[in-house]
Scaffold this active site. Sequence first.
Site, PDB file in Angstrom:
ATOM      1  N   GLU A  17       0.842  -1.211   0.000  1.00 22.12           N
ATOM      2  CA  GLU A  17       0.000   0.000   0.000  1.00 22.12           C
ATOM      3  C   GLU A  17       0.874   1.257   0.000  1.00 22.12           C
ATOM      4  O   GLU A  17       1.871   1.335   0.711  1.00 22.12           O
ATOM      5  CB  GLU A  17      -0.902  -0.012   1.243  1.00 22.12           C
ATOM      6  CG  GLU A  17      -1.802   1.212   1.297  1.00 22.12           C
ATOM      7  CD  GLU A  17      -2.799   1.170   2.438  1.00 22.12           C
ATOM      8  OE1 GLU A  17      -3.581   0.211   2.511  1.00 22.12           O
ATOM      9  OE2 GLU A  17      -2.777   2.105   3.250  1.00 22.12           O
ATOM     10  N   THR A  48      -3.864   4.921  -1.535  1.00 23.93           N
ATOM     11  CA  THR A  48      -4.900   5.437  -0.647  1.00 23.93           C
ATOM     12  C   THR A  48      -5.533   6.708  -1.218  1.00 23.93           C
ATOM     13  O   THR A  48      -5.027   7.314  -2.168  1.00 23.93           O
ATOM     14  CB  THR A  48      -4.344   5.746   0.756  1.00 23.93           C
ATOM     15  OG1 THR A  48      -3.394   6.803   0.634  1.00 23.93           O
ATOM     16  CG2 THR A  48      -3.699   4.539   1.398  1.00 23.93           C
ATOM     17  N   ARG A 107     -16.080   3.289   3.348  1.00 27.41           N
ATOM     18  CA  ARG A 107     -16.959   4.367   3.805  1.00 27.41           C
ATOM     19  C   ARG A 107     -16.143   5.633   4.034  1.00 27.41           C
ATOM     20  O   ARG A 107     -16.525   6.725   3.647  1.00 27.41           O
ATOM     21  CB  ARG A 107     -17.619   3.936   5.125  1.00 27.41           C
ATOM     22  CG  ARG A 107     -18.590   4.938   5.662  1.00 27.41           C
ATOM     23  CD  ARG A 107     -18.917   4.660   7.109  1.00 27.41           C
ATOM     24  NE  ARG A 107     -17.799   4.993   7.990  1.00 27.41           N
ATOM     25  CZ  ARG A 107     -17.843   4.931   9.305  1.00 27.41           C
ATOM     26  NH1 ARG A 107     -18.920   4.494   9.910  1.00 27.41           N
ATOM     27  NH2 ARG A 107     -16.792   5.272  10.026  1.00 27.41           N
ATOM     28  N   ASP A 109     -13.557   7.876   6.984  1.00 30.83           N
ATOM     29  CA  ASP A 109     -13.755   8.424   8.335  1.00 30.83           C
ATOM     30  C   ASP A 109     -14.678   9.629   8.257  1.00 30.83           C
ATOM     31  O   ASP A 109     -14.861  10.214   7.186  1.00 30.83           O
ATOM     32  CB  ASP A 109     -12.400   8.828   8.925  1.00 30.83           C
ATOM     33  CG  ASP A 109     -11.622   7.605   9.403  1.00 30.83           C
ATOM     34  OD1 ASP A 109     -12.264   6.683   9.949  1.00 30.83           O
ATOM     35  OD2 ASP A 109     -10.395   7.571   9.215  1.00 30.83           O
ATOM     36  N   HIS A 150     -13.787  -2.314  14.663  1.00 34.26           N
ATOM     37  CA  HIS A 150     -13.706  -0.889  14.311  1.00 34.26           C
ATOM     38  C   HIS A 150     -14.161  -0.031  15.490  1.00 34.26           C
ATOM     39  O   HIS A 150     -15.062  -0.430  16.231  1.00 34.26           O
ATOM     40  CB  HIS A 150     -14.598  -0.628  13.092  1.00 34.26           C
ATOM     41  CG  HIS A 150     -14.373   0.704  12.455  1.00 34.26           C
ATOM     42  ND1 HIS A 150     -14.947   1.855  12.935  1.00 34.26           N
ATOM     43  CD2 HIS A 150     -13.627   1.068  11.391  1.00 34.26           C
ATOM     44  CE1 HIS A 150     -14.571   2.874  12.170  1.00 34.26           C
ATOM     45  NE2 HIS A 150     -13.771   2.425  11.217  1.00 34.26           N
TER      46      HIS A 150
END
Length: 293
Positions: A17, A48, A107, A109, A150
Amino acid sequence: MRLDERLRGGEPIVSFEFLPPRTVEAELAFWSAIEELAALEPAFVSVTCGAGGTTRDLTLAVVRRLARERGLEAVPHVTATGFTREGLVELLAEARAGGANNVLALRGDPPRGQSTWTAPEGGVQSSLELIALAAEAGFSVLGAAYPETHRDSRGQAADLAHLRAKVDAGVKVLVTQLFFDNDDYRRFIDRAALDVPVLPGIIPVTSIKQIEHVAALCGARIPTALRRELERRQDDPRAVAELGVAYATAQAAELLADGAPGVHLYTLNRSPATRAIVSALRAHGSLPAAVIA
Ligand code: FAD
């Protein structure tokens, strides 16, 4: 290639990543890390998306270049936060036209200053809708999973029920939040009992400050024994980085021996630690050899 198909091949994979570079200096470091790490033939590299979709165009541009110029399977992260539904449909179409076969649908933050997530005006109501949109657009959809649960969850059971809903909505591969204790992953895999591959996310510690920051951001627990060893080396940055590589290598080897479908390494756009870990895993037979490296 679609990652759900690649993972059906049965051989464990490695993936990396990256963060989209925002300055000229960061860009130089990014492409130099890519140069080093592409030679390790990762199954995919993911890029990202800045909180609230702030790097939308940059993320897509980097993914396009990675695919076209480096021949890498590049996966954009897409977050619902900060987008209308139409904006997401457009973004997904753009990513598809740019050559992406896979997308990590999130989704996101809550926007800065907000403590709970609410759907953006004109946007999707949750990650489930975004996952469905991405599947409709023809992507093999990746989703996020949380071995330590989470921080927004109403408990383990609700967290898992939501995760199963993500798979029902179209997620074909899960990538976990970084964690340091393999028992958290093992217990999570047993509890979840999903029939999609769950790639464990591993970060090599390269400095104490970095890891405290990252762990606080994502809610990962640093085990006592690791913390103690890090603190013993706090005046010796090189020794901290060496411990970080050794710890991540041992963590990954154990997970692969247990049957994990691969390892996803959080690189923070640096190559040496990641290169050392992957080389050791290949030399040890934990990962198959690269074809050209
Ligand atoms: P979801 O899984 O949809 O929701 C998060 C949690 O909230 C769930 O696990 C569940 O506990 C609870 N929840 C939500 N809806 C429900 C419901 N209906 N019922 C019950 N529980 C519910 N962030 C970025 O901004 N950019 C990135 O590029 C990025 N990349 C990431 C990559 C990975 C591999 C991971 C693990 C995280 C990444 N994140 C990124 C962070 C991510 O955006 C945050 O963790 C975010 O808060 C949750 O996104 P999600 O898609 O996992 O959400």
